[in-house]
Design an enzyme around this catalytic site. Structure first.
Site, PDB file in Angstrom:
ATOM      1  CE  LYS A  63      12.392  -0.186  -1.541  1.00 13.60           C
ATOM      2  NZ  LYS A  63      11.238   0.447  -2.206  1.00 13.60           N
TER       3      LYS A  63
ATOM      4  N   GLY B 142      -2.316  -9.118 -13.961  1.00 13.88           N
ATOM      5  CA  GLY B 142      -1.978  -9.104 -12.536  1.00 13.88           C
ATOM      6  C   GLY B 142      -3.116  -8.508 -11.739  1.00 13.88           C
TER       7      GLY B 142
ATOM      8  CG  ASN C 156      -3.236  -3.617  -3.107  1.00 13.35           C
ATOM      9  OD1 ASN C 156      -3.094  -2.553  -3.703  1.00 13.35           O
ATOM     10  ND2 ASN C 156      -3.660  -3.649  -1.865  1.00 13.35           N
TER      11      ASN C 156
ATOM     12  N   GLY D 163      -3.604  -3.929  -9.299  1.00 12.83           N
ATOM     13  CA  GLY D 163      -4.374  -4.184 -10.523  1.00 12.83           C
ATOM     14  C   GLY D 163      -5.878  -4.084 -10.309  1.00 12.83           C
TER      15      GLY D 163
HETATM   16  P1  NAD Z   1      -0.119  -8.442  -5.430  1.00 13.34           P
HETATM   17  O1  NAD Z   1       0.684  -9.584  -4.959  1.00 13.34           O
HETATM   18  O2  NAD Z   1      -1.313  -7.991  -4.673  1.00 13.34           O
HETATM   19  O3  NAD Z   1      -0.633  -8.745  -6.933  1.00 13.34           O
HETATM   20  C1  NAD Z   1       0.159  -9.276  -7.933  1.00 13.34           C
HETATM   21  C2  NAD Z   1      -0.766 -10.027  -8.891  1.00 13.34           C
HETATM   22  O4  NAD Z   1       0.013 -10.467 -10.004  1.00 13.34           O
HETATM   23  C3  NAD Z   1      -1.387 -11.282  -8.278  1.00 13.34           C
HETATM   24  O5  NAD Z   1      -2.753 -11.341  -8.639  1.00 13.34           O
HETATM   25  C4  NAD Z   1      -0.617 -12.432  -8.958  1.00 13.34           C
HETATM   26  O6  NAD Z   1      -1.408 -13.610  -9.091  1.00 13.34           O
HETATM   27  C5  NAD Z   1      -0.320 -11.822 -10.291  1.00 13.34           C
HETATM   28  N1  NAD Z   1       0.768 -12.469 -10.999  1.00 13.34           N
HETATM   29  C6  NAD Z   1       1.893 -13.045 -10.516  1.00 13.34           C
HETATM   30  N2  NAD Z   1       2.604 -13.592 -11.519  1.00 13.34           N
HETATM   31  C7  NAD Z   1       1.921 -13.338 -12.654  1.00 13.34           C
HETATM   32  C8  NAD Z   1       2.136 -13.638 -14.013  1.00 13.34           C
HETATM   33  N3  NAD Z   1       3.213 -14.324 -14.419  1.00 13.34           N
HETATM   34  N4  NAD Z   1       1.238 -13.201 -14.909  1.00 13.34           N
HETATM   35  C9  NAD Z   1       0.135 -12.523 -14.513  1.00 13.34           C
HETATM   36  N5  NAD Z   1      -0.132 -12.220 -13.255  1.00 13.34           N
HETATM   37  C10 NAD Z   1       0.754 -12.631 -12.329  1.00 13.34           C
HETATM   38  O7  NAD Z   1       0.920  -7.243  -5.628  1.00 13.34           O
HETATM   39  P2  NAD Z   1       0.638  -5.690  -5.825  1.00 13.34           P
HETATM   40  O8  NAD Z   1       0.815  -5.012  -4.536  1.00 13.34           O
HETATM   41  O9  NAD Z   1      -0.620  -5.493  -6.589  1.00 13.34           O
HETATM   42  O10 NAD Z   1       1.874  -5.295  -6.733  1.00 13.34           O
HETATM   43  C11 NAD Z   1       1.910  -5.566  -8.129  1.00 13.34           C
HETATM   44  C12 NAD Z   1       3.002  -4.744  -8.775  1.00 13.34           C
HETATM   45  O11 NAD Z   1       2.754  -3.364  -8.520  1.00 13.34           O
HETATM   46  C13 NAD Z   1       4.424  -5.002  -8.253  1.00 13.34           C
HETATM   47  O12 NAD Z   1       5.335  -4.821  -9.309  1.00 13.34           O
HETATM   48  C14 NAD Z   1       4.614  -3.916  -7.228  1.00 13.34           C
HETATM   49  O13 NAD Z   1       5.978  -3.610  -7.019  1.00 13.34           O
HETATM   50  C15 NAD Z   1       3.891  -2.782  -7.903  1.00 13.34           C
HETATM   51  N6  NAD Z   1       3.497  -1.742  -6.948  1.00 13.34           N
HETATM   52  C16 NAD Z   1       2.507  -1.964  -6.036  1.00 13.34           C
HETATM   53  C17 NAD Z   1       2.174  -0.967  -5.123  1.00 13.34           C
HETATM   54  C18 NAD Z   1       1.071  -1.159  -4.122  1.00 13.34           C
HETATM   55  O14 NAD Z   1       0.805  -0.206  -3.385  1.00 13.34           O
HETATM   56  N7  NAD Z   1       0.398  -2.277  -4.057  1.00 13.34           N
HETATM   57  C19 NAD Z   1       2.874   0.255  -5.152  1.00 13.34           C
HETATM   58  C20 NAD Z   1       3.871   0.463  -6.102  1.00 13.34           C
HETATM   59  C21 NAD Z   1       4.163  -0.560  -6.994  1.00 13.34           C
END
Ligand code: NAD
Length: 417
Positions: A106, A219, A222, A224
């Site tokens: 990392k 959430g 992306n 979700g």
């Molecule tokens: P993102 O920023 O696209 O989406 C996050 C969503 O969560 C947004 O819609 C935001 O409005 C919402 N959010 C923020 N605070 C909130 C709250 N208090 N209550 C409810 N919703 C809330 O991010 P992402 O890429 O979808 O990542 C989300 C999670 O998934 C993170 O923990 C990330 O580490 C994990 N993750 C993502 C990926 C990926 O490929 N995108 C891979 C591994 C892990």
């Protein structure tokens, strides 16, 4: 990751717990408790006002017994060396769980990218790439995007590395690249897609008919959005979704495609027609079959876990469930598909991107998705079996499986010199 808890101490505590369960040899425990190498680099960067600002960056290489180090690079004001070390250890376990031939690494830079211009970001990124160029490489350590980094930064790192090594175009040095320079089809949706495969397998184990299952997602970003869309395609009915501005609920069902359009237009799920508004807290306690936390850490806690009614909790987010909540959910027979498995689709397609780059061949999206299904389904079944064999929850089972795999590889290779 909360700054109140030292993430590296947390990672060590998790390792201690597994060590007890599998009766890990003391010396091997020490090997795994320490990253093999941690590099600190100072990054002098010319800012737009002509001044030089020196940023600090890190690259932690935790373990490479199973293959080259793999892990993202994050840009954040609160990056610390302990956070990077912890995340590199978690990458070792994540790659071992997914059974892809990588170890864990990392990187990070202490900076606030939201306050930097594109030019400043580019100069800082290239200087960081120069600083870590001697320890990364297509066969030694392959970085990727993480918090506040993406295709743009990956392209700069690939370009800087390739120029430094004297031969242009080494796409296999990094993953998460834009398509025109060797990115993989299917990468954007990979996390949500991988999660949907684990939900499908969990439903089979619990004998849940997806056609009568309901779904709530916290959430709607992306991960979700793709996860809920693909679980909906398996037959489940979405009934609630939320983002940072609030949530919406309709017992009769919410079309994920329509909700995505609404969010695209208005910036939030809030105000979606014919749905009631609901708080994030209420969403977690809804009467539903599948709950997907896809936002932040520490959402399901010792306080609200007893009210969670979902049969399956599939963690798209990293660390949404606290250890005390884990115990409550396990007792209540809720199957938690832990983050390390549920969101492992991202790193798996990163691995596919690297394979395509090494062979200079490119796969169709269907090929990528089929291979992802095969990998993630096997990972789910391996962990499910470990969970039954050891009588532990799925999170502990995934750690047991991961640590056992890394120990096995280390033992077979032996120590040299
Ligand atoms: P993102 O920023 O696209 O989406 C996050 C969503 O969560 C947004 O819609 C935001 O409005 C919402 N959010 C923020 N605070 C909130 C709250 N208090 N209550 C409810 N919703 C809330 O991010 P992402 O890429 O979808 O990542 C989300 C999670 O998934 C993170 O923990 C990330 O580490 C994990 N993750 C993502 C990926 C990926 O490929 N995108 C891979 C591994 C892990």
């Amino acid at each position: 990751m909360s700054q109140a808890l030292n993430p590296f101490e947390m990672a060590l505590k998790q390792l201690d717990e597994v060590a007890k369960l599998i009766k890990l040899d003391k010396g091997m425990h020490q090997v795994l408790a320490n990253p093999k190498r941690v590099l600190i680099v100072s990054i002098p960067t010319k800012m737009d006002n002509g001044e030089i600002k020196v940023f600090t960056g890190f690259r932690s290489q935790h373990n490479d017994a199973r293959g080259p180090y793999k892990g993202g690079i994050r840009y954040h004001p609160q990056v610390t060396i302990d956070e990077v070390k912890a995340l590199s250890m978690w990458m070792t376990w994540k790659c071992a769980v997914a059974d892809i031939p990588y170890g864990g690494g990392k990187g990070g830079i202490i900076c606030n990218p939201k306050e930097m211009s594109n030019g400043e970001l580019e100069r800082m990124t290239r200087r960081y790439a120069y600083g870590i160029a001697d320890i990364i490489g297509p066969r030694t350590d392959i970085p990727a995007p993480d918090v506040y980094t993406g295709g743009k930064e990956m392209a700069w790192i690939m370009d800087t590395y390739s120029a430094l090594k004297g031969n242009y175009g080494q796409p296999e040095i990094i993953t998460g690249k834009p398509l025109p320079i060797g990115g993989s089809l299917g990468r954007n949706e990979a996390t949500g897609r991988g999660l949907s495969f684990t939900v499908r397998e969990a439903a089979k184990k619990l004998k849940i008919n997806m056609k009568s299952a309901t779904l709530a997602v916290q959430g709607f970003g992306n991960a979700g959005q793709f996860a809920s869309q693909l679980v909906e395609e398996q037959g489940a009915k979405a009934i609630a979704a939320s983002d940072s501005k609030g949530g919406v609920y309709n017992k009769a069902g919410i079309s994920i495609a329509a909700l995505r359009k609404h969010k695209e237009k208005t910036g939030s799920v809030v105000g979606f027609p014919s749905a009631k508004s609901i708080s994030n807290e209420e969403l977690l306690e809804l009467d539903c079959t599948i709950l997907i936390p896809a936002a932040l850490e520490n959402q399901i806690t010792g306080r609200n876990a007893k009210n969670v009614k979902a049969k399956i909790v599939a963690e798209a987010a990293n660390g949404p469930t606290t250890p005390d909540a884990d115990e409550v959910l396990y007792k209540n027979k809720t199957l938690v598909i832990p983050d390390i498995l549920a969101n492992g689709g991202g790193v798996t397609v990163s691995y596919f991107e690297w394979l395509q780059n090494l062979r200079r061949e490119y796969w169709t999206e269907d090929e990528v998705n089929q291979k992802l299904d095969k990998n993630i389904t096997k990972a789910f079944l391996d962990i499910y079996k470990t969970h039954e064999d050891y009588h532990v929850n799925m999170r502990k089972a995934s750690m047991v499986l991961a640590v056992n795999r890394v120990v096995e590889a280390t033992n077979i290779r032996g120590l040299w010199p």
